[in-house]
Design a protein around this motif. Sequence first.
Motif: not given
Length: 286
Positions: A100-117
């Motif tokens: 489980l590692v933290g990342a900044a993620v860009r989603h297809p709908d344009g949202r940008r989230t602080i995510a746990a990959l």
Amino acid sequence: MTPPHPVPTTPLTVATVQATPTPGDVAGNALAAADLVRRAGGQGARVAVLPELYLCAYHPPTLAADPAGTDVAADPAGAVADARLDPLRVAAREAGVTVLVGAAVRHPDGRRTIAALVVDRAGAVRVGYDKQQLWGDERELFDVGVRGATLLVDDWRLGLGICYDGCFPEHARAAALDGAHGYLCPSGYLAGSEHRRDLYYAARALDNTMFVVFANAVGGADPWRFNGGAAIYDPQGRALARGADEGTAVLVATLDPAALAATRAAHSMLADRLPDQGGQRVSMSG
């Protein structure tokens, strides 16, 4: 209300990591993460948790200036195919560790989230969870997550949170009521927050009689200097492992289902919880 899932039948060895990523260097941080995962696997860990936003580093000026370079892209199903993460995929597969590692993620709908990959033991990468409780100026850069998530590893149920999520008792409670046996929290606590860092996650463990695995960044330059203290807590909130306030560390502990069962038998807060928390309230003068 008793959680709907029984305790696991076998122990699970987990690792929590504190480390110092380089702002904006996703490829270099993924390579460093691969080494940390191999270290965790070498100590018997089957799950490893790395800090919040580890792949890009929690450094808002860089995240604001170079979103294209700092983000990883997810497809509509949440899969991440970024080649910069290949060393981490290989390490997870070779070490047999779920990461489980933290990342900044860009989603297809344009949202940008602080995510746990989640990097699974086959090396596949997907978005496991998007942070729901954004802290301070994070709201200027990121969108809120819209759902909770539970990671299934063997017969363990592990609720997912990220940093500020763990400051809200309701967040971990929702995981516990979904049957979580543990709560995994990649985080980024700044120097000066040691008291809160050490209190919140121990409290979430005891509140919900579940294990908590807290990872944290460490080092960096002010005002973005982080304070380590990564820890693994037992279901009574006692530290099974804890890192120092400085320096890289890979900390390992084994989650014992017998300890989980014994704690929940002796401290039955989940079973005794009132569905309406007391119903109507009254006010009175003293």
